[in-house]
Write a protein that holds these residues in place. Structure first.
Motif, PDB file in Angstrom:
ATOM      1  N   ALA B 514       0.834  -1.206   0.000  1.00 25.84           N
ATOM      2  CA  ALA B 514       0.000   0.000   0.000  1.00 25.84           C
ATOM      3  C   ALA B 514       0.868   1.254   0.000  1.00 25.84           C
ATOM      4  N   GLN B 515       1.960   1.212   0.786  1.00 28.82           N
ATOM      5  CA  GLN B 515       2.855   2.372   0.804  1.00 28.82           C
ATOM      6  C   GLN B 515       3.431   2.631  -0.581  1.00 28.82           C
ATOM      7  N   ALA B 516       3.851   1.559  -1.257  1.00 27.34           N
ATOM      8  CA  ALA B 516       4.444   1.708  -2.583  1.00 27.34           C
ATOM      9  C   ALA B 516       3.439   2.320  -3.558  1.00 27.34           C
ATOM     10  N   GLU B 517       2.203   1.837  -3.488  1.00 27.89           N
ATOM     11  CA  GLU B 517       1.184   2.369  -4.393  1.00 27.89           C
ATOM     12  C   GLU B 517       0.905   3.845  -4.100  1.00 27.89           C
ATOM     13  N   ALA B 518       0.796   4.160  -2.807  1.00 30.20           N
ATOM     14  CA  ALA B 518       0.500   5.540  -2.435  1.00 30.20           C
ATOM     15  C   ALA B 518       1.621   6.475  -2.889  1.00 30.20           C
ATOM     16  N   LEU B 519       2.857   5.993  -2.791  1.00 32.69           N
ATOM     17  CA  LEU B 519       3.988   6.819  -3.233  1.00 32.69           C
ATOM     18  C   LEU B 519       3.886   7.134  -4.719  1.00 32.69           C
ATOM     19  N   ALA B 520       3.452   6.148  -5.502  1.00 32.03           N
ATOM     20  CA  ALA B 520       3.328   6.375  -6.943  1.00 32.03           C
ATOM     21  C   ALA B 520       2.332   7.501  -7.215  1.00 32.03           C
ATOM     22  N   LEU B 521       1.235   7.507  -6.465  1.00 36.33           N
ATOM     23  CA  LEU B 521       0.219   8.542  -6.672  1.00 36.33           C
ATOM     24  C   LEU B 521       0.720   9.910  -6.224  1.00 36.33           C
ATOM     25  N   LEU B 522       1.497   9.923  -5.133  1.00 37.64           N
ATOM     26  CA  LEU B 522       2.065  11.195  -4.685  1.00 37.64           C
ATOM     27  C   LEU B 522       3.011  11.747  -5.744  1.00 37.64           C
ATOM     28  N   ALA B 523       3.757  10.839  -6.392  1.00 37.69           N
ATOM     29  CA  ALA B 523       4.674  11.287  -7.437  1.00 37.69           C
ATOM     30  C   ALA B 523       3.894  11.920  -8.593  1.00 37.69           C
ATOM     31  N   LEU B 524       2.729  11.365  -8.880  1.00 38.12           N
ATOM     32  CA  LEU B 524       1.929  11.899  -9.981  1.00 38.12           C
ATOM     33  C   LEU B 524       1.568  13.365  -9.752  1.00 38.12           C
ATOM     34  N   VAL B 525       1.299  13.746  -8.490  1.00 38.96           N
ATOM     35  CA  VAL B 525       0.943  15.145  -8.232  1.00 38.96           C
ATOM     36  C   VAL B 525       2.145  15.945  -7.730  1.00 38.96           C
ATOM     37  N   GLY B 526       3.313  15.325  -7.712  1.00 40.82           N
ATOM     38  CA  GLY B 526       4.523  16.056  -7.353  1.00 40.82           C
ATOM     39  C   GLY B 526       4.735  16.220  -5.858  1.00 40.82           C
ATOM     40  N   LEU B 527       4.227  15.285  -5.053  1.00 39.71           N
ATOM     41  CA  LEU B 527       4.375  15.418  -3.602  1.00 39.71           C
ATOM     42  C   LEU B 527       5.229  14.299  -3.006  1.00 39.71           C
ATOM     43  N   GLU B 528       5.964  13.537  -3.856  1.00 42.18           N
ATOM     44  CA  GLU B 528       6.657  12.363  -3.338  1.00 42.18           C
ATOM     45  C   GLU B 528       7.663  12.724  -2.252  1.00 42.18           C
ATOM     46  N   ALA B 529       8.199  13.944  -2.315  1.00 42.64           N
ATOM     47  CA  ALA B 529       9.197  14.323  -1.309  1.00 42.64           C
ATOM     48  C   ALA B 529       8.564  14.635   0.047  1.00 42.64           C
ATOM     49  N   GLU B 530       7.227  14.803   0.062  1.00 34.79           N
ATOM     50  CA  GLU B 530       6.548  15.194   1.296  1.00 34.79           C
ATOM     51  C   GLU B 530       5.835  14.024   1.958  1.00 34.79           C
ATOM     52  N   ALA B 531       6.199  12.782   1.563  1.00 35.08           N
ATOM     53  CA  ALA B 531       5.431  11.618   2.021  1.00 35.08           C
ATOM     54  C   ALA B 531       5.276  11.571   3.547  1.00 35.08           C
ATOM     55  N   ARG B 532       6.337  11.935   4.260  1.00 31.41           N
ATOM     56  CA  ARG B 532       6.297  11.818   5.721  1.00 31.41           C
ATOM     57  C   ARG B 532       5.837  13.100   6.410  1.00 31.41           C
ATOM     58  N   GLN B 576      -1.209  23.327 -11.249  1.00 31.37           N
ATOM     59  CA  GLN B 576      -2.371  22.482 -11.109  1.00 31.37           C
ATOM     60  C   GLN B 576      -2.946  22.083 -12.466  1.00 31.37           C
ATOM     61  N   VAL B 577      -2.966  23.021 -13.393  1.00 30.71           N
ATOM     62  CA  VAL B 577      -3.443  22.703 -14.739  1.00 30.71           C
ATOM     63  C   VAL B 577      -2.608  21.554 -15.300  1.00 30.71           C
ATOM     64  N   GLU B 578      -1.310  21.634 -15.040  1.00 31.90           N
ATOM     65  CA  GLU B 578      -0.382  20.589 -15.482  1.00 31.90           C
ATOM     66  C   GLU B 578      -0.763  19.218 -14.889  1.00 31.90           C
ATOM     67  N   VAL B 579      -1.012  19.226 -13.576  1.00 31.50           N
ATOM     68  CA  VAL B 579      -1.350  17.962 -12.898  1.00 31.50           C
ATOM     69  C   VAL B 579      -2.665  17.395 -13.421  1.00 31.50           C
ATOM     70  N   ILE B 580      -3.638  18.261 -13.614  1.00 33.81           N
ATOM     71  CA  ILE B 580      -4.932  17.777 -14.116  1.00 33.81           C
ATOM     72  C   ILE B 580      -4.743  17.160 -15.506  1.00 33.81           C
ATOM     73  N   ARG B 581      -3.881  17.756 -16.336  1.00 36.62           N
ATOM     74  CA  ARG B 581      -3.602  17.170 -17.660  1.00 36.62           C
ATOM     75  C   ARG B 581      -3.006  15.773 -17.495  1.00 36.62           C
ATOM     76  N   ARG B 582      -2.072  15.638 -16.529  1.00 30.68           N
ATOM     77  CA  ARG B 582      -1.424  14.334 -16.333  1.00 30.68           C
ATOM     78  C   ARG B 582      -2.449  13.280 -15.903  1.00 30.68           C
ATOM     79  N   ILE B 583      -3.347  13.691 -15.001  1.00 30.42           N
ATOM     80  CA  ILE B 583      -4.379  12.748 -14.545  1.00 30.42           C
ATOM     81  C   ILE B 583      -5.263  12.356 -15.720  1.00 30.42           C
ATOM     82  N   HIS B 584      -5.631  13.341 -16.494  1.00 31.60           N
ATOM     83  CA  HIS B 584      -6.494  13.101 -17.649  1.00 31.60           C
ATOM     84  C   HIS B 584      -5.822  12.135 -18.627  1.00 31.60           C
ATOM     85  N   ALA B 585      -4.504  12.242 -18.727  1.00 26.23           N
ATOM     86  CA  ALA B 585      -3.768  11.377 -19.659  1.00 26.23           C
ATOM     87  C   ALA B 585      -3.858   9.906 -19.248  1.00 26.23           C
ATOM     88  N   ARG B 586      -4.188   9.631 -17.962  1.00 20.64           N
ATOM     89  CA  ARG B 586      -4.374   8.242 -17.542  1.00 20.64           C
ATOM     90  C   ARG B 586      -5.752   7.726 -17.944  1.00 20.64           C
TER      91      ARG B 586
END
Lengths: 292, 655, 238
Positions: B514-532, B576-586
């Motif tokens: 679950a941690q690994a999966e959650a990290l992948a999603l954080l990376a998608l929105v650019g928050l992977e460095a803030e996991a903790r 944010q516009v950038e992130v929404i585009r990335r989500i849409h691309a999935r």
């Protein structure tokens, strides 16, 4: 069983129910300003009754004791607010639940030690002889209870609805910070509501004492039923507590008649849990619209 | 890792080893009785802490469950000749069931109403135990002989070890539960019940389960209590005991296993403390000294309010006076409880262990175990083919609030793979519409279809499970958790292990995945460095992004973004516009409510304009922006020009 | 009219404001802009007394008011229309307005009569509110609630008004109306401190502006000066 006896018991029960309604109304008053209630309200009823009794023992006439008793109840309400409620409200925590239980416990223990554990009669000039009304006997005491309860609740409702200060009550309850920004001191509004609530508790004690006698445990059962009334009726509607109080009082009388006096409290408690299942905000409460 | 094991587990093992070894030295039956009571109260308080600590509700019913458990065990043993294991199971099962039945109505409430409901339950139980004489012997009391365990007659020392073993078992199970998704769910539902439901974790069912679990522990404690005292009376399980139990939890420290056991020790010792004047005086003076020191420190550092600092001094001062002036402390027992409890609740709201834990954490910094590497995004959120067929269909939808028709007959089709904008003036019904679709509100009338199938109505939880995820206009993050944990709460399909195995401690591999999966999603929105990072420490912009990652953890077909750019500064809007585009691309279909017109224009394929609860225009953004009705109702004079004033679209005309 | 000197404040142990100073002269509109979390709302809350500043001074019409508590500060003539509007949802629109005048109205009876001229003035400014005077404030639309919040602040007959994000979450057409109202109040001589996310719009109505960064004032000047500042231009004016 003849109908007249059943009716008699239901009516007497319902009149007692008005006392529960009055105590429950005390919960509503503080809930209206601060979304908090005094879990030790029963001890306020009991201690105020004891103090009034002591004043009578000192030789003061009944009609002078009533206002003094109410004043004492109000002061006690203020003390509870200061000791148990204010800090928790400022910290936006629910610590007041525990703290009011604790102050109640303290008052109970103090009363036990100061006035003793025995029940004592409460003298009153109001006649206790029964009057025959529409087929049932009602005593003067019971009528005094009904009149006192309804009059005081009516006055307080008038204050809440018709005066600016009453509207401020609701404003503080809706949004404490915004109320402060309007120059309404939230702390003083909550204090006022606790004073009123304490006064109402004292009135309940003075009205009911001649019927039940005064003792440390006089309010333990009453307070549970007042809780039931408050929760079943909802913590917002003054009209609701009267209706539910009458109903619950009558139900209780009938329960002790049909199931046995040891069970007299059971229907009210079961009703409470059931009512919650059906309508969590109370029968007369407003439905809450969840907002995001 | 090793340090963590040594310190945390080592302390636990030391505690239990010490407790188990004590009877080898201490022979007095009196002391042994106290130790046994400690173990029983430990189980009881861990159970109480589930509601009081983790659900954050004042529960006044635990004494009743102790009583019910005790009577079930007592009656089972005396009338039906059941042995200890059978009665334990029976007591636990019965109280779990009654707990669930009570919780079903009671946990629809919170705060004072919940406390009242549980208090009434305690009163009801006490009445029932008293009045059902044919079963309980009523006020006369019920005598029990302790049955043998597996053929052995238990000495008091053996019985203590049985109780202690059960306490240890409870402790381990509770720890496993709390470090699983369950523990996070408890945390989440206290922070935001609405978001917990919307993230597919049923708030209500978790609360009911937690309460039933705690009640079941109360039942086990009750059975042990019955076999310990071998005599039961209904008066023992009333209001006063309930208050004493609360005292234990609060004094020990909420949300802490250590706290529950420390609290249990204090509660078990309390009556003895009061009956011995010298001990009581010493205790009162120590309490007073501690309160005074804390008050002076708090006032000098200005870290506590004057009332918070001084009230415990006054209360403990009264205790000291009382302890020297009053001979019969027994008579004043309740008042003494009250003063002690008052001092602790006001002066030390975190309890002894909460206070100690803070100090210990500063002394020994134990790093959390390292996180696994992020999973691949293709695994977590496989790209969907975008077909363009209708995904969400809304037909003749109405939602009225009293006389206000917030949504007044809306028809809307959102096609798979599109970004569908929803704009309109305030009060036009946009938010109500998405609140109906996402299940917060039940529609007054009308039809909702997702992929042609009816969408569950009026349940955030069911809608979320059907594939609708959302963010909130006013952030609804779980503020007591870290960034990573917020996403983990919502992860769909990550937790499949049945509860018994979780309790037995087999949940760890699942947690890592679950941690690994959650990290992948954080990376998608650019928050992977803030996991903790605790959510409270994130910037406002980062919190908006986290809400998106959390909603994506639902792996939704339809993602509703409710004013994601509200209150964001310009650079964050661009990101944010950038992130929404990335989500849409999935291949995630998005419904976007937004007031920033340039965000809407640059992202949306189709825009629907609402006014007064009805659709007034629909089409590609550029076309919609030119429609006179839209300009009149929503855009106003200036922003209708295609090159509006950037992110401040909607700024007034000069003068 | 309102002078803030070296204001420090925060929540719990974290300090959000680290020495903010600003000056709002009588009859002017001053804008306070900056990124999220820069401390704009905290400044407002510390000025109006909703939180107690840990250090610094707030002078309202020459009198120090820091640490008095919001209710006292409000009675001294400061009206704060808070972020998120915060109307009293379960009360009618008119009751909301009446409570706005709480500092100078009689507490028990006759308050309606005494407040009538002020009510008329607010209804003149916002005719929509007159239509909805008996509707519960919670059922008003976001735009109407914003009008109500401003109207409620006006009812206090304030010396200074603080407006915190009056445009937040509002449709463009309503935002324009809000700014027209601010212009109108300015023309009537009202002193205002305005926090706004729409920096450009705020600068158009303001006489002077402060830019906040991490709890301090980073830049200040007239709108014309700020519009020429490269950094401000890049970060806040897009």
């Amino acid at each position: 069983m003849p109908f007249s006896i059943v009716a008699q018991i239901a009516v007497s029960g319902a009149l007692m129910g008005l006392v529960y309604a009055l105590v429950a109304y005390g919960f509503q008053l503080t809930y209206a300003t601060s979304k908090s209630i005094n879990f030790g309200q029963g001890e306020l009823v009991m201690v105020s009754a004891f103090v009034s009794l002591s004043l009578i023992d000192l030789g003061l006439p009944y009609w002078a004791v009533v206002p003094l008793g109410l004043l004492f109840g109000a002061l006690l309400g203020l003390a509870v607010e200061r000791a148990a409620v204010r800090l928790a409200l400022e910290q936006k925590s629910e610590g007041w639940i525990l703290l009011t239980i604790i102050t109640g416990l303290f008052l109970f223990s103090a009363a036990e030690n100061v006035w003793g554990r025995d029940d004592r009669p409460f003298p009153t000039p109001i006649p206790s002889a029964p009057i025959h009304l529409l087929g049932v006997d009602v005593t003067g005491l019971e009528i005094s209870v009904a009149v006192g309860v309804l009059a005081v609740m009516g006055l307080v409702e008038l204050f809440k609805r018709r005066t600016l200060l009453g509207k401020a009550f609701e404003a503080v309850s809706a949004d404490r910070d915004a109320g402060e920004l309007m120059g309404i001191s939230a702390t003083r509004t909550v204090m006022l509501s606790y004073a009123l609530s304490g006064g109402v508790a004292a009135l309940a004690g003075i009205l009911v004492s001649p019927i039940t006698t005064v003792g440390p445990t006089m309010a333990s059962a009453m307070i549970l039923k007042a809780f039931s009334v408050a929760v079943v009726a909802g913590l917002e509607s003054g009209f609701g507590v009267v209706v539910v109080g009458l109903f619950l009082g009558a139900l209780e009388g009938l329960a002790s008649l049909y199931i046995g006096s040891g069970w007299r409290e059971a229907p009210g408690l079961a009703l409470l849990i059931l009512a919650l299942a059906v309508r969590p905000t109370g029968v007369f409460g407003k439905a809450v619209i969840r907002k995001v | 890792m090793l340090k963590r094991l040594l310190l945390v587990r080592g302390a636990e093992i030391a505690l239990f080893a010490l407790l188990a070894a004590l009877p080898l030295w201490v022979q007095s039956s009196y002391a042994l009785g106290l130790l046994t009571l400690l173990a029983i109260y430990g189980i009881l308080l861990i159970g109480l802490d589930v509601t009081v600590g983790y659900l954050g509700q004042v529960n006044l019913a635990q004494a009743a469950f102790l009583g019910l458990g005790a009577y079930v065990a007592g009656i089972g043993a005396t009338r039906f000749g059941l042995g200890i294991p059978a009665t334990l199971l029976l007591s636990c099962g019965f109280t779990t069931l009654v707990g669930a039945l009570l919780a079903l109505p009671a946990l629809r409430l919170d705060g004072p109403q919940f406390a009242l409901a549980t208090l009434s339950f305690t009163a009801l139980c006490s009445t029932a135990l008293n009045e059902m004489e044919w079963l309980t012997n009523g006020a006369q009391g019920l005598s029990i002989t302790r049955p043998p365990l597996l053929g052995h007659l238990l000495t008091p020392r053996d019985f203590f070890w049985v109780c202690l073993a059960l306490l240890a078992l409870t402790w381990v199970m509770m720890r496993n539960l709390l470090s699983s998704q369950w523990g996070r769910a408890f945390e989440a539902l206290r922070d935001s019940p609405i978001a917990t439901d919307a993230m597919g974790v049923g708030t209500y069912r978790h609360k009911v389960a937690a309460f039933a679990f705690g009640s079941g522990l109360g039942g086990i404690a009750g059975a042990l209590y019955a076999f310990n005292f071998q005599y039961l009376q209904p008066q023992s399980y009333v209001y006063e005991l309930t208050v004493v139990l609360l005292l234990g939890v609060v004094l020990g420290g909420r949300k802490s296993l250590w706290g529950a056991v420390v609290g249990a020790a204090l509660v078990a010792l309390l009556p003895n403390l009061l009956s011995n004047p010298v001990l009581f005086r010493a205790f009162a003076v120590i309490g007073f000294a501690m309160a005074a020191i804390a008050a002076v420190r708090g006032l000098v550092r200005r870290s506590t309010r004057p009332f918070q600092a001084l009230a415990p001094v006054v209360a403990t001062g009264a205790l000291v006076l009382g302890s020297f002036l009053q001979k019969n402390t027994e008579d004043w027992r309740k008042a003494i409880f009250a003063l002690m409890l008052f001092s602790v609740v006001v002066g030390l709201p975190e309890g002894l262990m909460g206070f100690a834990a803070g100090a210990l954490a500063r002394l020994f910094r134990v790093a959390p175990p390292p996180l696994p590497p992020a999973a691949s995004l293709d695994e977590v959120l496989p790209a969907r083919a975008t077909t363009g067929e209708p995904l969400l269909e809304v037909r003749a939808l109405h939602r009225h609030f009293g006389g206000v028709k917030a949504v007044d007959g809306v028809d809307l089709t959102v096609r798979a793979g599109t970004i569908h904008g929803l704009i309109g003036p305030n009060g036009s019904g946009k938010s109500t519409l998405v609140n109906v679709v996402s299940g917060l509100y039940t529609p007054t009338s009308g039809e909702l279809l997702l992929r042609g199938l009816p969408l569950p109505r009026g349940s955030l939880l069911q809608a979320s499970r059907a594939g609708v995820a959302r963010t909130f206009q006013n952030l609804q993050l779980f503020t007591g958790m870290t960034t990573l944990e917020n996403v983990m709460v919502a992860l769909r399909g990550a937790y499949r292990l049945p509860l018994p195995l979780v309790l037995a401690g087999f949940g760890r591999p699942e947690e890592r995945r679950a941690q690994a999966e959650a990290l992948a999603l954080l990376a998608l929105v650019g928050l992977e460095a803030e996991a903790r990072t605790p959510v409270m420490d994130l910037t406002y912009g980062a919190q908006r992004f986290l809400e998106m990652a959390r909603a994506l953890a639902r792996k939704p077909e339809l993602l509703i973004l409710d004013e994601p750019a509200a209150g964001l500064a310009h650079p964050d809007v661009v990101r944010q516009v950038e992130v929404i585009r990335r989500i849409h691309a999935r291949g995630v279909t998005i419904v976007l409510i937004e007031h920033h017109m340039d965000v809407v224009t640059s992202l949306c394929d189709v825009v629907t304009v609402l006014d007064g609860g009805r659709v007034i225009a629909e089409g590609p953004p550029d076309q919609v922006k030119r429609e006179p009705r839209v300009i009149a109702a929503y855009l106003g004079a200036t922003a209708a020009e295609p090159d509006g004033p950037g992110p401040v679209a909607g700024a007034p005309a000069a003068g | 009219m309102l002078i803030v000197t070296n204001l420090h404040a925060g929540y719990g142990l974290s300090e959000v404001l680290e020495g903010a100073s600003l000056n709002v002269k009588a009859g002017t509109v001053v804008a306070l802009i900056g990124a999220n979390g820069a401390g704009k709302t905290t400044t407002m809350r510390a000025i109006s007394g909703l939180i107690t500043p840990t250090r610094g001074e707030v002078l309202l019409d020459g009198k120090p008011v820091q640490g008095l508590g919001a209710a006292k500060v409000a009675r001294l003539g400061l009206a704060h229309s808070p972020e998120g509007r915060k109307v009293f949802a379960p009360l009618s629109a008119e009751d909301n307005l009446l409570l706005g005048a709480f500092p100078w109205l009689p507490r028990f009876f006759g308050f309606r009569k005494k407040a009538a001229p002020d009510l008329e003035r607010v209804y003149g400014l916002f005719p929509k509110l007159a239509e909805r005077r008996l509707q519960l404030a919670g059922t008003l639309s976001g735009g109407e609630q914003q009008m109500l919040a401003i109207g409620r602040a006006l009812m206090a007959r304030p010396k200074v008004m603080l407006l915190d994000e009056p445009s937040m979450g509002l449709a463009p057409v309503i935002v324009q109306e809000v700014f027209r109202t601010i212009e109108r109040l300015k023309a009537e001589g009202m002193t205002m401190l305005l926090v706004e996310q729409f920096a450009r719009a705020a600068l158009e109505v303001a006489d002077y502006a402060y830019v906040m960064e991490r709890g301090r004032i980073a830049v200040e000047g007239t709108p014309a000066e700020l519009s020429r500042d490269e950094r401000v231009l890049a970060a806040y004016l897009g």
